[in-house]
Motif scaffolding. Sequence first.
Motif, PDB file in Angstrom:
ATOM      1  N   ARG A 139       8.656 -24.602  23.067  1.00 22.16           N
ATOM      2  CA  ARG A 139       8.686 -25.817  23.877  1.00 22.16           C
ATOM      3  C   ARG A 139       9.632 -26.800  23.211  1.00 22.16           C
ATOM      4  NH1 ARG A 139       4.604 -27.081  27.858  1.00 22.16           N
ATOM      5  NH2 ARG A 139       5.473 -29.161  27.668  1.00 22.16           N
ATOM      6  N   LYS A 140      10.815 -26.902  23.749  1.00 24.56           N
ATOM      7  CA  LYS A 140      11.831 -27.757  23.153  1.00 24.56           C
ATOM      8  C   LYS A 140      11.375 -29.218  23.156  1.00 24.56           C
ATOM      9  CE  LYS A 140      16.856 -28.380  23.408  1.00 24.56           C
ATOM     10  NZ  LYS A 140      16.814 -28.833  22.046  1.00 24.56           N
ATOM     11  N   ASP A 141      10.681 -29.609  24.233  1.00 21.66           N
ATOM     12  CA  ASP A 141      10.256 -31.012  24.321  1.00 21.66           C
ATOM     13  C   ASP A 141       9.284 -31.382  23.202  1.00 21.66           C
ATOM     14  OD1 ASP A 141       8.503 -29.225  25.498  1.00 21.66           O
ATOM     15  OD2 ASP A 141       7.681 -30.695  26.908  1.00 21.66           O
ATOM     16  N   ILE A 142       8.393 -30.427  22.850  1.00 18.64           N
ATOM     17  CA  ILE A 142       7.451 -30.706  21.762  1.00 18.64           C
ATOM     18  C   ILE A 142       8.201 -30.785  20.432  1.00 18.64           C
ATOM     19  CG2 ILE A 142       5.465 -29.814  20.503  1.00 18.64           C
ATOM     20  CD1 ILE A 142       4.471 -28.576  23.103  1.00 18.64           C
ATOM     21  N   PHE A 143       9.101 -29.847  20.219  1.00 19.47           N
ATOM     22  CA  PHE A 143       9.894 -29.864  18.989  1.00 19.47           C
ATOM     23  C   PHE A 143      10.667 -31.187  18.874  1.00 19.47           C
ATOM     24  CE2 PHE A 143      10.409 -25.548  16.859  1.00 19.47           C
ATOM     25  CZ  PHE A 143       9.218 -25.052  17.363  1.00 19.47           C
ATOM     26  N   ASP A 144      11.275 -31.615  19.979  1.00 17.80           N
ATOM     27  CA  ASP A 144      12.047 -32.856  19.960  1.00 17.80           C
ATOM     28  C   ASP A 144      11.156 -34.054  19.661  1.00 17.80           C
ATOM     29  OD1 ASP A 144      14.318 -31.495  20.471  1.00 17.80           O
ATOM     30  OD2 ASP A 144      14.409 -31.958  22.618  1.00 17.80           O
ATOM     31  N   GLU A 145      10.013 -34.075  20.319  1.00 18.25           N
ATOM     32  CA  GLU A 145       9.102 -35.201  20.157  1.00 18.25           C
ATOM     33  C   GLU A 145       8.661 -35.351  18.704  1.00 18.25           C
ATOM     34  OE1 GLU A 145       5.512 -34.837  22.612  1.00 18.25           O
ATOM     35  OE2 GLU A 145       4.484 -35.704  20.862  1.00 18.25           O
ATOM     36  N   LEU A 146       8.439 -34.212  18.045  1.00 16.22           N
ATOM     37  CA  LEU A 146       8.005 -34.259  16.652  1.00 16.22           C
ATOM     38  C   LEU A 146       9.185 -34.253  15.678  1.00 16.22           C
ATOM     39  CD1 LEU A 146       5.069 -31.681  16.785  1.00 16.22           C
ATOM     40  CD2 LEU A 146       4.935 -34.150  16.977  1.00 16.22           C
ATOM     41  N   GLY A 147      10.383 -34.166  16.218  1.00 11.21           N
ATOM     42  CA  GLY A 147      11.567 -34.148  15.359  1.00 11.21           C
ATOM     43  C   GLY A 147      11.681 -32.900  14.512  1.00 11.21           C
ATOM     44  N   ILE A 148      11.286 -31.754  15.092  1.00 15.66           N
ATOM     45  CA  ILE A 148      11.348 -30.496  14.351  1.00 15.66           C
ATOM     46  C   ILE A 148      12.572 -29.715  14.804  1.00 15.66           C
ATOM     47  CG2 ILE A 148      10.125 -28.347  13.818  1.00 15.66           C
ATOM     48  CD1 ILE A 148       7.572 -29.687  14.731  1.00 15.66           C
ATOM     49  N   ASN A 149      13.257 -29.094  13.858  1.00 15.69           N
ATOM     50  CA  ASN A 149      14.320 -28.162  14.226  1.00 15.69           C
ATOM     51  C   ASN A 149      13.764 -26.747  14.241  1.00 15.69           C
ATOM     52  OD1 ASN A 149      16.430 -29.997  14.541  1.00 15.69           O
ATOM     53  ND2 ASN A 149      16.718 -30.066  12.308  1.00 15.69           N
ATOM     54  N   THR A 150      14.491 -25.859  14.944  1.00 12.99           N
ATOM     55  CA  THR A 150      14.033 -24.465  14.964  1.00 12.99           C
ATOM     56  C   THR A 150      14.196 -23.870  13.563  1.00 12.99           C
ATOM     57  OG1 THR A 150      16.222 -23.784  15.668  1.00 12.99           O
ATOM     58  CG2 THR A 150      14.568 -24.083  17.384  1.00 12.99           C
ATOM     59  N   PRO A 151      13.212 -23.072  13.134  1.00 15.41           N
ATOM     60  CA  PRO A 151      13.226 -22.554  11.763  1.00 15.41           C
ATOM     61  C   PRO A 151      14.341 -21.537  11.549  1.00 15.41           C
ATOM     62  CG  PRO A 151      11.416 -21.595  13.005  1.00 15.41           C
ATOM     63  CD  PRO A 151      12.013 -22.648  13.872  1.00 15.41           C
ATOM     64  N   ARG A 152      14.965 -21.591  10.344  1.00  7.56           N
ATOM     65  CA  ARG A 152      16.042 -20.656  10.037  1.00  7.56           C
ATOM     66  C   ARG A 152      15.587 -19.555   9.082  1.00  7.56           C
ATOM     67  NH1 ARG A 152      19.873 -25.338   8.198  1.00  7.56           N
ATOM     68  NH2 ARG A 152      17.768 -25.957   7.587  1.00  7.56           N
ATOM     69  N   ASP A 153      14.457 -19.770   8.430  1.00  2.00           N
ATOM     70  CA  ASP A 153      13.918 -18.710   7.574  1.00  2.00           C
ATOM     71  C   ASP A 153      12.402 -18.781   7.575  1.00  2.00           C
ATOM     72  OD1 ASP A 153      13.175 -20.725   5.823  1.00  2.00           O
ATOM     73  OD2 ASP A 153      15.028 -20.551   4.671  1.00  2.00           O
ATOM     74  N   PHE A 154      11.766 -17.926   6.805  1.00  2.01           N
ATOM     75  CA  PHE A 154      10.317 -17.814   6.883  1.00  2.01           C
ATOM     76  C   PHE A 154       9.621 -19.085   6.396  1.00  2.01           C
ATOM     77  CE2 PHE A 154       6.129 -16.218   5.504  1.00  2.01           C
ATOM     78  CZ  PHE A 154       5.730 -15.669   6.700  1.00  2.01           C
TER      79      PHE A 154
END
Lengths: 406, 305
Positions: A139-154
């Motif tokens: 959910r991109k909107d949730i990630f944006d709202e919390l200011g999270i980027n997509t994870p690049r590693d574990f």
Amino acid sequence: MKKLLTLVILFTSTIASAGTLVINSNQSGEDAKAAFDQYVADFSAAHPEVTVVVNEFEHEAYKVAIRNFLTSEVPDVAIWFAGNRMKYFVDQGLFADVSDVWSEYGLNDSMASSKGSLTVDGKQYGVPWGYYQWGMYYRKDIFDELGINTPRDFDELKWVCAMLKKNNYAPIAIGTKFLWTAAGWFDYLNLRINGYQFHMDLTAGKVSYEDPRLDDVFDKWAELVNGGCFLEDHASYSWQDAQSTMINGESAMYLLGNFITGNFKAAEMLDKVDYFQFPKIYDGVGMAEDAPTDTMHIPAGAKNIEDAKKFLGFMSNPEAASKWAKSRSFLSPNANAEPPSDRFQKMGFKVLNEASGIAQFFDRDANPDMAKTAMEGFQEFMVKPDREAKIRARLERERERIHGSL
Amino acid sequence: MSFWERNQLKLAPFIFLTPAVSLFLLFVIYPIIDSIWVSFHDWSGVARYALNEDGTYKNFKWVGLKNYIDLFTYDDEFYVSLLNNLKWFVFSLLAIPLGLLLALFLNQNIFGMRYIKSFFYFPFVINAVVIGVIFSWFYNPKYGSLAYLLNIFGLDPIPVLSDEVLATYGIIAASFFPGIAYTMILYITGLTSVSKEMVEAGRIDGASGLTMLWHIIIPQLRPATLIAVVVTIVGALRSFDLIAVMTLGGPWGSTKVLAYKMYEEALFNFRMGYGAAIAVILFLLMSIYIAWFLYRLFKQEKGEK
């Protein structure tokens, strides 16, 4: 009722006389049926001399029915899956060698990337019609709202989980009632930690499930489980149930095949969803992917082999091939097909083109009985990670029964 | 007199029996014998009669007792299934007193009682698959009404169907839904034939309430009880549909029973021989039960004479 219907269809199908092409299809459901009908219509337009009869089966019932009709009421073309699922019938002598279709229609070039998954001992036993990527839908909107980027590693994945959890989201949606969703997690952790070749050796039964190289896989998996990353009570839910938590905005990520985007579209929330490739875990391990391939085959006892070969060869037609795949959110295995225009299909296309190896999926790469026992074990592990040793011992015992001791 | 005229009386019964007996042999006896035969083989369920070049069967290989040895020594899930069958066996019987209770409650002459009775009977008419789906919704820990009810009392939802201990009981409880309705209808019909004179006589002798029920009513309901027990137990032993709909044998195989395991091994894991071995075990278990039951029935009938 559906079973009865398929039975009726099964019996009436034998009425079709020679000269007609009988196809048994698992393309059930509105979209799938429409997509397949379109392909058949295109084929009929190109080959008006062939009368096509399609027997449609419900997707799950088809898996049981195929073993009966391959030996009794044999159709001329049967839709199925690549990898071990196909090899199983090849070993029993139930699928015909179609290597000549590959050479005659130039598939060796246009479908080179899928060739391996349809080859047994150097011969091809089917033609692929579509494949799709797996990956993390979020959910991109949730990630944006919390200011999270997509994870690049574990580590970042764990951090993302922790952040989502802190904000009262179930970080990762999953419904393991039908087991296979758990195998997706095993596939990706093992592919990222031990690489493609090890994973294929394992699913082929050449590596013990108690091999120390798998320790890390289960350790990392347990970190996610114990960290509360997964939706609670997931063994109660089907994958669709779990998906509704993501649609409702209770959960934020889902490791699944691209077919899920069709449901996001139906829920009118495509703009809130995005895709990222399952993150790397160790540097130096190639990024291999799961990409199940759906296929067409000619049963060994087919009556109208000539027209059946035309039908399989018609996949070399880039237009017809891409239409069928696209309308199913699949990718076309035909390199000449029109490149995908859909956002998710584009990303999948890129990820799979760059992949260091393509696995089919655990239950398509492993033997059916091994897959069943293993996936039950994975489900149990995702609820009771402390039973790891017991579960792996059980899996190894089943592997030994099927493939012999190492 | 011709041969026919002379022997007509002797031959007629056999002629009348032939269709039924031949169907019985073909569809009941032959499959049983064939299943036993298959259970001694390794076979995937595909192309049984395909031959190798040397004339031996390609896919149908004799393995002797291997399937049975695997079953008893190798397969933990077999014991889980057996134990679950036992749980079904024991707990399904609860449907009988519950059905009796309901029957006694409904056995009153009030206006419209017939309609109320038919409502209570309704669950038995619904297909088991529908019941399974309804109960899965009921148990759903996120959206189900059980979670909602628990929430009212401030309790956390119980994921009944994904808990390895509770799941089997959850399914058995669902099976009560039609089970109770069935035993209830048996008892309602039984109650109509309870002799009024005996009840009167009992009352004169000062029996009432539970004493009346235990000593006067229940003994007279014995035929109904007998059928209820038989049907419930046979139903419990072959329980399958609810499991297939509600849990698919999960979580991790903890709700499987023999019938479900047989289905799964034979049709999904491509182990027809192994599935047949499970079927034979199930057949033996049922045979033992039925033999015991028939023995008791005969003894009882003799006693009554």
